[in-house]
Design an enzyme around this catalytic site. Sequence first.
Site, PDB file in Angstrom:
ATOM      1  CB  SER A  90      -1.019  -0.114   1.131  1.00  0.00           C
ATOM      2  OG  SER A  90      -0.295  -0.030   2.421  1.00  0.00           O
ATOM      3  CB  ALA A 131      -0.539   1.128  -4.232  1.00  0.00           C
ATOM      4  CG  ASP A 181       7.463  -2.319  -3.375  1.00  0.00           C
ATOM      5  OD1 ASP A 181       8.399  -1.880  -3.931  1.00  0.00           O
ATOM      6  OD2 ASP A 181       7.121  -2.301  -2.054  1.00  0.00           O
TER       7      ASP A 181
END
Length: 470
Positions: free
Chosen positions: A91, A94, A135
């Site tokens: 997260s 993101a 990521d």
Amino acid sequence: MTISAPGKLMLFGEHAVVYGHPCITTAVDSRLTATIEPTDDGKVTIDAPGVSDTRFVDGAIALATTQWHIRHNGFRLSTRSPFSGCYGFGSSSAVTVATLKALAGLGHADIDDRKLFDAAYNIVLSIQGTGSGFDVASAVFGRTLYFVAGGKVIEPLAVGEIPLVVGYTKVKSNTVDIVNTVAGKRDTYPEKVDRIFLGIAKIVDQAKEKMLSGDWERVGRLMDFDQEYLRDLGVSSEKLEALIAAAKGAGAWGAKLSGAGCGDCMISLASPDKRKAVEEVIIKAGGEVVHVTPNAAGVRFETTDDQDEMFVVVDRNDNILGYKTRRECHHDPSLIHRTVGVIIYDGKGRVLLQKRSMTKDMEPGLWGISAAGHVTRGQTDDEAVRRELQEELGIDVPLTFVKKFITVNDQESERAALYRGVSDGPFRPEASEVSDIKFFEPREIKLLTASKSLPMTKAAEQTLHEVGIL
Ligand code: MEV
């Protein structure tokens, strides 16, 4: 304007990737969103309920304003995440990527994916102090990637449907702590740990080849080998091992932990006929099945415009050729489609312009003529223009037809039918379509556009040229 970025799952190569070896990651369709609205009050308001560490959002705002020179007069940023706080879907990355992209949109800055990756990775690294950036790459580029730390290699893999079953241990991992523990082990036992990393790197390259050829049974076996190395490295846990053993016992081709380890998720590969059984045993072993679709799209702009609405496609003489969706028409300049527009004057001859809302799929936040829209299947120009005037400005006044012309840009071609009308309001602008309206002297429009102080849609510029205002 709303931007969404996907979560990610590490398929192969965790930990080794931190030391310069490759890994394979896939983006999952669980998406975090960042919505940005200009406020014109000079203040920055952040509403990020699921984000426990706001340094990522703050870092993105600082970078966009200082390095990308995004200028603004205040905005409200809200983020929503279906996966923050658990699962290890990434997260922080993101939210950094989505916020940066939203700020680039706000400032109409041309930031390509590589520039976005580099900026987001710098922010994440400066806050976490460690991390390969896989990521961040997943959030930006999406799909399934072969990745080397820092983005030295970011190679999309054209894999088919990945038959993945994901189980959450219900234990939250602390990635930074685990990565630091592994670093400590490597300091103490460099040869042993580097041998493990080399073994993992070989598996990653074999997995890449087998994934590309769709040999999922073999990819499953490679997951088992990777898990053996991760176990040796000391990053597995009893709970992970229980879910992995259960999945294998129910016929999965292979299974391993995904990410830093010690908790978060395990992943397994199973043929369609075994999928249900694997899911059941994961639950029985105390896990939670996480339903996600791998290979999801990277960061993207989300729109409130219905992309399946049918538009009227015509030839250069306005003869109907057929019907195509908004999505098709907006990405193919060979599809000339009908649009209508109105210029509303007030009693003093001033021209009403509207600022497009930030949720429009084309040219959000730019100024356009008073009202404009598309002609949909079965509608006449007259019907369409009355509807647009009602929907966008909340008025119904007599209109006079002015002219028809064709506008062309890189993305689309329109056959515009232009009308004019007179009204002093009151207007009721529709918020999802219009964020502001204002009357301008025709002379003022010319001056403001010449000094680039009135960013305008290409179609509006051409329309104002057609009627001699520009
Ligand atoms: C964590 O999800 C994966 C690690 O390889 C760390 C990283 O690549 O940044 C352990």
